[in-house]
Design an enzyme around this catalytic site. Structure first.
Site, PDB file in Angstrom:
ATOM      1  N   GLY A   1       8.175 -22.387  15.677  1.00 52.49           N
ATOM      2  CA  GLY A   1       8.524 -23.109  14.445  1.00 52.49           C
ATOM      3  C   GLY A   1       9.989 -22.928  14.111  1.00 52.49           C
TER       4      GLY A   1
ATOM      5  CE  LYS B   1      -0.433 -21.036  -2.501  1.00 47.92           C
ATOM      6  NZ  LYS B   1       0.684 -20.338  -1.891  1.00 47.92           N
TER       7      LYS B   1
HETATM    8  P1  NAD Z   1       8.858 -25.978   7.535  1.00 47.69           P
HETATM    9  O1  NAD Z   1       7.983 -27.155   7.328  1.00 47.69           O
HETATM   10  O2  NAD Z   1      10.289 -26.030   7.096  1.00 47.69           O
HETATM   11  O3  NAD Z   1       8.884 -25.607   9.091  1.00 47.69           O
HETATM   12  C1  NAD Z   1       7.736 -25.505   9.865  1.00 47.69           C
HETATM   13  C2  NAD Z   1       8.112 -25.920  11.276  1.00 47.69           C
HETATM   14  O4  NAD Z   1       7.016 -25.597  12.142  1.00 47.69           O
HETATM   15  C3  NAD Z   1       8.389 -27.410  11.422  1.00 47.69           C
HETATM   16  O5  NAD Z   1       9.627 -27.601  12.107  1.00 47.69           O
HETATM   17  C4  NAD Z   1       7.212 -27.920  12.251  1.00 47.69           C
HETATM   18  O6  NAD Z   1       7.536 -29.014  13.088  1.00 47.69           O
HETATM   19  C5  NAD Z   1       6.866 -26.682  13.055  1.00 47.69           C
HETATM   20  N1  NAD Z   1       5.515 -26.636  13.605  1.00 47.69           N
HETATM   21  C6  NAD Z   1       4.366 -27.077  13.050  1.00 47.69           C
HETATM   22  N2  NAD Z   1       3.328 -26.846  13.884  1.00 47.69           N
HETATM   23  C7  NAD Z   1       3.840 -26.244  14.988  1.00 47.69           C
HETATM   24  C8  NAD Z   1       3.283 -25.751  16.175  1.00 47.69           C
HETATM   25  N3  NAD Z   1       1.973 -25.831  16.437  1.00 47.69           N
HETATM   26  N4  NAD Z   1       4.103 -25.202  17.100  1.00 47.69           N
HETATM   27  C9  NAD Z   1       5.430 -25.105  16.865  1.00 47.69           C
HETATM   28  N5  NAD Z   1       6.024 -25.558  15.730  1.00 47.69           N
HETATM   29  C10 NAD Z   1       5.240 -26.121  14.806  1.00 47.69           C
HETATM   30  O7  NAD Z   1       8.065 -24.756   6.856  1.00 47.69           O
HETATM   31  P2  NAD Z   1       8.662 -23.335   6.476  1.00 47.69           P
HETATM   32  O8  NAD Z   1       9.024 -23.339   5.039  1.00 47.69           O
HETATM   33  O9  NAD Z   1       9.646 -22.929   7.513  1.00 47.69           O
HETATM   34  O10 NAD Z   1       7.351 -22.426   6.589  1.00 47.69           O
HETATM   35  C11 NAD Z   1       6.889 -21.966   7.851  1.00 47.69           C
HETATM   36  C12 NAD Z   1       5.707 -21.027   7.637  1.00 47.69           C
HETATM   37  O11 NAD Z   1       6.102 -19.929   6.813  1.00 47.69           O
HETATM   38  C13 NAD Z   1       4.489 -21.650   6.929  1.00 47.69           C
HETATM   39  O12 NAD Z   1       3.327 -21.067   7.457  1.00 47.69           O
HETATM   40  C14 NAD Z   1       4.675 -21.228   5.486  1.00 47.69           C
HETATM   41  O13 NAD Z   1       3.434 -21.200   4.802  1.00 47.69           O
HETATM   42  C15 NAD Z   1       5.235 -19.840   5.686  1.00 47.69           C
HETATM   43  N6  NAD Z   1       5.990 -19.333   4.535  1.00 47.69           N
HETATM   44  C16 NAD Z   1       7.095 -20.006   4.108  1.00 47.69           C
HETATM   45  C17 NAD Z   1       7.823 -19.490   3.042  1.00 47.69           C
HETATM   46  C18 NAD Z   1       9.090 -20.175   2.539  1.00 47.69           C
HETATM   47  O14 NAD Z   1       9.817 -19.547   1.755  1.00 47.69           O
HETATM   48  N7  NAD Z   1       9.385 -21.387   2.952  1.00 47.69           N
HETATM   49  C19 NAD Z   1       7.412 -18.294   2.419  1.00 47.69           C
HETATM   50  C20 NAD Z   1       6.296 -17.617   2.908  1.00 47.69           C
HETATM   51  C21 NAD Z   1       5.589 -18.145   3.970  1.00 47.69           C
END
Ligand code: NAD
Length: 354
Positions: free
Chosen positions: A182, A81
């Site tokens: 989320g 990372k």
């Molecule tokens: P994203 O930014 O598209 O969506 C995250 C959402 O969570 C946003 O709408 C935000 O407003 C909301 N949010 C933030 N804090 C919050 C809270 N306290 N309560 C409720 N909602 C809240 O991000 P994403 O790509 O959907 O990723 C979401 C999670 O999944 C992260 O932890 C990320 O590390 C993990 N993740 C994502 C991927 C991927 O392929 N995108 C892969 C593995 C892990």
């Protein structure tokens, strides 16, 4: 620096490089945890850290997590990372991205980067001008690569179905109540897949309008973000922030399953124990959320051979996530350990550190 050598976060990293490029102002850390299974793959986080020690901690913990995630996904990739330390305005320039590309190139293919928090596809394209060791680049129609979100969501949906079958004895999520925290790329995708199969959904996002719009689209209920973890439901699906499962929240959960995509959901190992003691079935985050890294890793490996990434193989590997989860849950039953601990032990064996 001595503290890192003795801290649990160090965990025998193969190599950690501190990068500073005076001309561009780039400051970065590239952490390579393990190349036992292949080149260390894991995204780059662009972030403003309060102090360099916090950035180092983040890099070390995230790179170890990638070793475990890639191993449990059955990928021929190790774990690494990078973090780029930005100023308060999160300024990044083309010269910084170029210097960062050169720093990755200097790893000679032992570290492969991708998008993480704060990074975009455009950043990856800029970095790719200086090194071939990048994935998550725009994909051509019908081949692996590009936005990992929908692939991550699909793996989580399959994992939730496996948890529902294992814990509730139901072969469909129809009528199963899932509370989704989320509603972004991952949470929104998971909610749509569950809704298509007739699940009952309660949604929340700190961006309340986002949750309400999705609820209107799917015939679901939206609640305030502060209430979602206490909603009585079958499945709580965290898809927002890490470290949300702590002593207070675990005590208040009103579900029988926790299964979602947010990274590093469990705050401390004691919270993993508390979750298991409450009899809540937990899908370890890095096992259930591997769909995105499967997609971009296969994109990368194919590009090294000059061919397009095989989308059918991506689907096949994402289809293996439920079996990995079942293996973890069976081991939990045999050992009486929590699922987070069991998954770590399984991953450590796979990377030759068992
Ligand atoms: P994203 O930014 O598209 O969506 C995250 C959402 O969570 C946003 O709408 C935000 O407003 C909301 N949010 C933030 N804090 C919050 C809270 N306290 N309560 C409720 N909602 C809240 O991000 P994403 O790509 O959907 O990723 C979401 C999670 O999944 C992260 O932890 C990320 O590390 C993990 N993740 C994502 C991927 C991927 O392929 N995108 C892969 C593995 C892990």
């Amino acid at each position: 620096m001595t503290a890192f050598w003795t801290s649990a976060d160090w965990d025998e990293h193969e190599r950690v490089e501190l990068v500073h490029d005076r001309a561009s102002g780039l400051t970065a850390i590239i952490a390579l945890h393990s190349t036992h299974l292949g080149p260390g793959a894991g995204g780059t986080r662009f972030w403003h850290y309060a102090d360099p020690a916090a950035a180092m901690k983040d890099a070390l913990r995230l790179s170890r997590g990638m070793s475990y995630k890639n191993a449990m996904a059955g990928l021929p990739m190790g774990g690494g990372k990078a973090v780029v330390l930005l100023d308060q305005d999160r300024t990044r320039t083309p010269a910084m991205l170029a210097a960062f590309g050169d720093a990755i190139e200097a790893f000679g293919g032992r570290y492969v980067t991708a998008e993480d928090v704060g990074a975009s596809e455009a950043d990856m394209v800029a970095i790719a001008a200086r090194t071939a060791h990048v994935c998550g680049l725009p994909a051509s129609e019908g081949s692996a690569g590009g936005d990992p979100g929908p692939f991550t969501a699909r793996g989580i949906y399959l994992g939730i179905k496996a948890a529902v079958a294992h814990r509730l004895g139901r072969d469909s999520v129809e009528g199963v109540h899932v509370a989704v925290q989320g509603c972004g790329s991952v949470g929104g995708g998971v909610a749509r897949l569950l809704a298509a199969e007739g699940a009952r959904l309660t949604l929340a996002d700190i961006d309340a309008a986002r949750a309400e719009a999705l609820a209107a689209e799917l015939g679901a209920t939206a609640v305030d973000a502060s209430a979602i973890m206490e909603v009585p439901c079958d499945v709580f699906s965290p898809n927002a922030l890490g470290a949300i499962l702590d002593a207070q929240s675990v005590a208040r959960l009103a579900c029988s399953i926790v299964a979602g995509g947010a990274n590093n959901q469990i705050a401390t190992s004691a919270d993993g124990v508390a979750l298991a003691k409450r009899g809540i079935l937990y899908a370890p985050d890095y096992v259930i959320n591997a769909g995105g890294i499967i997609n971009v890793s296969l994109e990368y490996l194919a590009r090294q051979k000059g061919v397009p990434g095989d989308l059918a193989e991506v689907e096949r590997m994402i289809g293996g996530i439920p079996d990995r989860l079942l293996a973890v849950w069976r081991e939990c039953e045999a050992t009486r350990l929590g699922a987070d601990r069991v998954a770590d032990r399984m991953a450590q064996v796979l990377i030759g550190r068992g």
